[in-house]
Design a protein around this motif. Structure first.
Motif, PDB file in Angstrom:
ATOM      1  N   PHE A 111      -8.368   4.728 -16.401  1.00 65.65           N
ATOM      2  CA  PHE A 111      -9.549   4.265 -15.676  1.00 65.65           C
ATOM      3  C   PHE A 111     -10.094   2.960 -16.240  1.00 65.65           C
ATOM      4  N   HIS A 112      -9.175   2.027 -16.294  1.00 67.04           N
ATOM      5  CA  HIS A 112      -9.444   0.613 -16.494  1.00 67.04           C
ATOM      6  C   HIS A 112      -8.589  -0.059 -15.430  1.00 67.04           C
ATOM      7  N   CYS A 113      -9.226  -0.720 -14.491  1.00 64.09           N
ATOM      8  CA  CYS A 113      -8.524  -1.270 -13.327  1.00 64.09           C
ATOM      9  C   CYS A 113      -7.289  -2.065 -13.747  1.00 64.09           C
ATOM     10  N   HIS A 114      -6.194  -1.869 -13.024  1.00 65.60           N
ATOM     11  CA  HIS A 114      -4.987  -2.645 -13.258  1.00 65.60           C
ATOM     12  C   HIS A 114      -4.178  -2.713 -11.974  1.00 65.60           C
ATOM     13  N   LEU A 115      -3.481  -3.828 -11.801  1.00 68.15           N
ATOM     14  CA  LEU A 115      -2.655  -4.044 -10.613  1.00 68.15           C
ATOM     15  C   LEU A 115      -1.186  -4.070 -11.007  1.00 68.15           C
ATOM     16  N   HIS A 116      -0.349  -3.504 -10.140  1.00 68.52           N
ATOM     17  CA  HIS A 116       1.091  -3.468 -10.359  1.00 68.52           C
ATOM     18  C   HIS A 116       1.767  -4.604  -9.618  1.00 68.52           C
ATOM     19  N   LEU A 117       2.634  -5.310 -10.300  1.00 71.72           N
ATOM     20  CA  LEU A 117       3.517  -6.300  -9.677  1.00 71.72           C
ATOM     21  C   LEU A 117       4.944  -5.815  -9.923  1.00 71.72           C
ATOM     22  N   ILE A 118       5.590  -5.305  -8.864  1.00 72.16           N
ATOM     23  CA  ILE A 118       6.883  -4.643  -8.995  1.00 72.16           C
ATOM     24  C   ILE A 118       7.954  -5.483  -8.308  1.00 72.16           C
ATOM     25  N   PRO A 119       8.845  -6.090  -9.089  1.00 70.29           N
ATOM     26  CA  PRO A 119       9.907  -6.899  -8.469  1.00 70.29           C
ATOM     27  C   PRO A 119      10.887  -6.009  -7.705  1.00 70.29           C
TER      28      PRO A 119
END
Length: 331
Positions: free
Chosen positions: A300-308
């Motif tokens: 519960f600490h915002c994070h975004l996924h960048l998935i190649p």
């Protein structure tokens, strides 16, 4: 250049991207062929609607209010819209009295300028908040040449580069702290936004003890800017699966501030380019965020996924591509 040559230039050869050329030529002609830069600049200024709008707003929101509150002037309205001002109780005044009052105003102006000098116009000088052309271009390009508040197009209004958090409140000259605003929104923002920007600026330094994303070891960070950083996912869906994480401890994506969203977007763009440089066979990306436990958020600490993604990645039998937004703990 002879008059006939100038005539042909004006009527046949002149190629215009703005009104500047004919305005300057008109001023030169009116001044017997020679004019100062200041004269030409004033002539150009008379056609700059954005500057007129700036002082229209200043008139209604500042000086007009002061004179109205002091009973000196009263607004002239068309419906609910202020279209002008009139002196209260002025009546018929002879030319001598009017000239004397005008002279008194001129004296007040001259005295104030003498005491304060050029500082009285400091809020309009580019030098105070100078933004390099390359940065201005990046901000306008990101905004698609529209005001980011009202949506007005650059074709219709003059756009300004605005500090989201003003410099005098601690805002930085970072791309993530700039936005494109039209002259009207930019001026109104100054007068009406009563947020405590100092508190907002301080909040960017908030970290929470025990949060794994607030205490990431420095050797795991692969990229960072003022407001966010990036690490490789500890449980990657595909090689080079990366997390982009705001530095401020904020649990929900929807609680991010606009400068953080700007910084994250810029980071995603940079990471996409670096990943494709490292692995040219990457042909696409999944970009995702889990917001809330029911959506699969486990940290519960915002994070975004960048998935190649590469050609041949295994499809998800439930539809789409497996691992678009991983529901497991990703660290």
């Amino acid at each position: 250049m002879r008059p006939d040559d100038l005539h042909r230039y004006i009527t046949e050869r002149m190629r215009m991207s703005h009104v500047y050329q004919p305005v300057m030529l008109r001023e030169l002609l009116k001044s017997d062929g020679e004019a100062t830069v200041e004269q030409i600049a004033k002539a150009l200024l008379s056609h700059d609607r954005s500057q007129v709008e700036y002082y229209e707003i200043r008139t209604k929101n500042m000086v007009g209010k002061v004179l109205t509150n002091n009973g000196v002037a009263a607004p002239v309205k068309d419906g609910n819209r202020i279209v002008g001002y009139r002196l209260t109780g002025f009546g018929d005044v002879d030319a001598e009295v009017r000239d004397r009052l005008i002279a008194e105003c001129e004296e007040k102006i001259a005295d104030y300028i003498e005491r304060r000098g050029g500082n009285i116009w400091q809020h309009r000088f580019n030098a105070k908040g100078y933004v390099p052309g390359s940065v201005r271009y990046a901000v306008f390009k990101r905004a698609k040449y529209r005001c980011e508040l009202c949506g007005a197009s650059a074709e219709d209004v003059a756009l300004h580069v605005d500090h989201i958090i003003p410099r005098n409140r601690g805002g930085q000259d970072d791309l993530s702290n700039f936005q494109a605003l039209c002259i009207t929104c930019n001026t109104n923002k100054r007068d009406q936004d009563d947020a405590d920007f100092r508190g907002v600026a301080d909040s960017y330094g908030h970290r929470e003890a025990g949060c794994i994303f607030c205490e990431v070891p420095a050797d795991r960070v692969i990229a960072e800017n003022e407001l966010c950083y990036a690490i490789r996912d500890g449980f990657p869906v595909t090689p080079l699966h990366t997390l982009v994480i705001p530095k401020r401890h904020v649990s929900d994506y929807f609680d991010l501030f606009q400068p953080e969203l700007n910084a994250i977007r810029r980071m995603l763009d940079e990471l996409r380019s670096s990943i494709q440089d490292e692995e040219p066979n990457v042909s696409g990306f999944n970009v995702g965020v889990n917001a809330g436990a029911s959506a699969g958020q486990t940290i519960f600490h915002c994070h975004l996924h960048l998935i190649p993604r590469r050609d041949g990645d295994v499809p998800n039998p439930r539809g789409g591509v497996r691992g678009v937004i991983p529901a497991k703990q990703s660290y």
